[in-house]
Write an enzyme that holds these catalytic residues in place. Structure first.
Site, mmCIF file in Angstrom:
data_model
loop_
_atom_site.group_PDB
_atom_site.id
_atom_site.type_symbol
_atom_site.label_atom_id
_atom_site.label_comp_id
_atom_site.label_asym_id
_atom_site.label_seq_id
_atom_site.Cartn_x
_atom_site.Cartn_y
_atom_site.Cartn_z
ATOM 1 N N GLY A 57 0.851 -1.187 0.000
ATOM 2 C CA GLY A 57 0.000 0.000 0.000
ATOM 3 C C GLY A 57 0.883 1.233 0.000
ATOM 4 O O GLY A 57 2.037 1.176 0.427
ATOM 5 N N GLN A 62 2.814 10.029 1.341
ATOM 6 C CA GLN A 62 4.121 9.366 1.444
ATOM 7 C C GLN A 62 5.042 9.709 0.279
ATOM 8 O O GLN A 62 6.240 9.404 0.332
ATOM 9 C CB GLN A 62 3.949 7.846 1.523
ATOM 10 C CG GLN A 62 3.262 7.387 2.797
ATOM 11 C CD GLN A 62 3.173 5.882 2.839
ATOM 12 O OE1 GLN A 62 2.238 5.308 2.296
ATOM 13 N NE2 GLN A 62 4.156 5.232 3.441
ATOM 14 N N CYS A 102 5.657 0.100 7.491
ATOM 15 C CA CYS A 102 5.278 1.268 6.699
ATOM 16 C C CYS A 102 6.493 1.703 5.886
ATOM 17 O O CYS A 102 7.598 1.791 6.427
ATOM 18 C CB CYS A 102 4.845 2.397 7.632
ATOM 19 S SG CYS A 102 4.380 3.903 6.774
ATOM 20 N N LEU A 103 6.298 1.977 4.595
ATOM 21 C CA LEU A 103 7.423 2.371 3.750
ATOM 22 C C LEU A 103 8.057 3.674 4.228
ATOM 23 O O LEU A 103 9.215 3.949 3.915
ATOM 24 C CB LEU A 103 6.966 2.516 2.295
ATOM 25 C CG LEU A 103 6.461 1.228 1.624
ATOM 26 C CD1 LEU A 103 6.031 1.505 0.197
ATOM 27 C CD2 LEU A 103 7.526 0.135 1.662
ATOM 28 N N HIS A 144 -4.722 1.293 7.313
ATOM 29 C CA HIS A 144 -3.380 1.881 7.449
ATOM 30 C C HIS A 144 -3.210 3.045 6.469
ATOM 31 O O HIS A 144 -2.747 4.127 6.850
ATOM 32 C CB HIS A 144 -2.329 0.786 7.209
ATOM 33 C CG HIS A 144 -0.911 1.262 7.258
ATOM 34 N ND1 HIS A 144 -0.005 0.817 8.199
ATOM 35 C CD2 HIS A 144 -0.230 2.133 6.470
ATOM 36 C CE1 HIS A 144 1.163 1.425 7.991
ATOM 37 N NE2 HIS A 144 1.058 2.217 6.935
ATOM 38 N N GLU A 145 -3.581 2.823 5.203
ATOM 39 C CA GLU A 145 -3.399 3.867 4.179
ATOM 40 C C GLU A 145 -4.341 5.038 4.428
ATOM 41 O O GLU A 145 -3.962 6.201 4.246
ATOM 42 C CB GLU A 145 -3.600 3.296 2.775
ATOM 43 C CG GLU A 145 -2.633 2.183 2.376
ATOM 44 C CD GLU A 145 -1.185 2.483 2.693
ATOM 45 O OE1 GLU A 145 -0.768 3.655 2.636
ATOM 46 O OE2 GLU A 145 -0.455 1.534 3.031
ATOM 47 N N HIS A 148 -2.971 7.417 6.847
ATOM 48 C CA HIS A 148 -1.971 8.348 6.289
ATOM 49 C C HIS A 148 -2.649 9.634 5.786
ATOM 50 O O HIS A 148 -2.071 10.711 5.881
ATOM 51 C CB HIS A 148 -1.235 7.708 5.108
ATOM 52 C CG HIS A 148 -0.054 6.870 5.506
ATOM 53 N ND1 HIS A 148 1.050 7.400 6.146
ATOM 54 C CD2 HIS A 148 0.215 5.556 5.338
ATOM 55 C CE1 HIS A 148 1.932 6.429 6.356
ATOM 56 N NE2 HIS A 148 1.454 5.295 5.883
HETATM 57 NI NI NI Z 1 2.364 3.431 5.873
#
Ligand code: NI
Length: 188
Positions: A57, A62, A102-103, A144-145, A148
């Site tokens: 995701g 991000q 998380c990236l 999660h996304e 963000h």
């Molecule tokens: Ni994340």
């Protein structure tokens, strides 16, 4: 078809990750442009970024874009990315603990409690509304996304013990960020 060029990922603790993203307007969907981006190009480059970083995701903030948009792909072949604009999460039900990463927070993993199932309402790139029901991993990615887009990182939802376990990695990321900021200021 060759993939588009990946975008740089905004890393913790960059304050941009704590900002609330804004919804796209009907006029922006109609023009295919928002936030200084052509939406098709933005989605292509976000896809490239997500696949390059081996994520399941990726939210627009991000990659430094403050729009309510995220991508997700939990397929094994990594060829089924869905772009969700202006998401709404409804009918959240049940509760499940599982590990997340998380990236934007490399190498940090911890267990987070999430709803087990939900209904996702969103718009596609043309602004057409769609709905899907999700459970387990997909429901988790969506939550999660979507967080963000509200400026919320998963590490604010983990327990004290987990946070304590991850403190060195978080501190290292904080140090890297300070160093980078200082270098940028000096370079001016
Ligand atoms: Ni994340």
């Amino acid at each position: 078809m060759p993939l588009a060029e990946p975008l740089p990922i905004v890393l913790y603790p960059d304050p941009f990750l704590n900002q609330k993203a804004r919804a796209l307007t009907d006029a922006e969907f109609a023009s295919g442009k928002a936030g200084g981006w052509n939406l098709a190009e933005l989605v292509d480059r976000m896809k490239a970024t997500m696949y390059d970083a081996e994520g399941i995701g990726l939210a627009a903030p991000q990659v430094g874009v403050g729009l309510r948009l995220f991508l997700m792909d939990i397929s094994e072949n990594r060829d089924a990315a869905i772009a969700v604009f202006n998401p709404e999460l409804l009918d959240m039900d049940g509760s499940e603990d599982a590990e997340e990463g998380c990236l934007s927070i490399p190498d940090v993993r911890a267990s987070v409690k999430r709803a087990q199932s939900l209904k996702l309402k969103g718009r596609d790139i043309r602004g057409e509304p769609f709905e899907l029901n999700a459970e387990d991993l997909l429901a988790r990615v969506i939550q999660h996304e979507n967080d963000h887009l509200d400026g919320i990182l998963f590490i604010t939802k983990i327990g004290m013990a987990a946070k304590f376990m991850q403190r060195r990695k978080l501190a290292a990321l904080e140090d890297d960020y300070e160093l980078l900021k200082r270098r940028k200021t000096k370079g001016k």
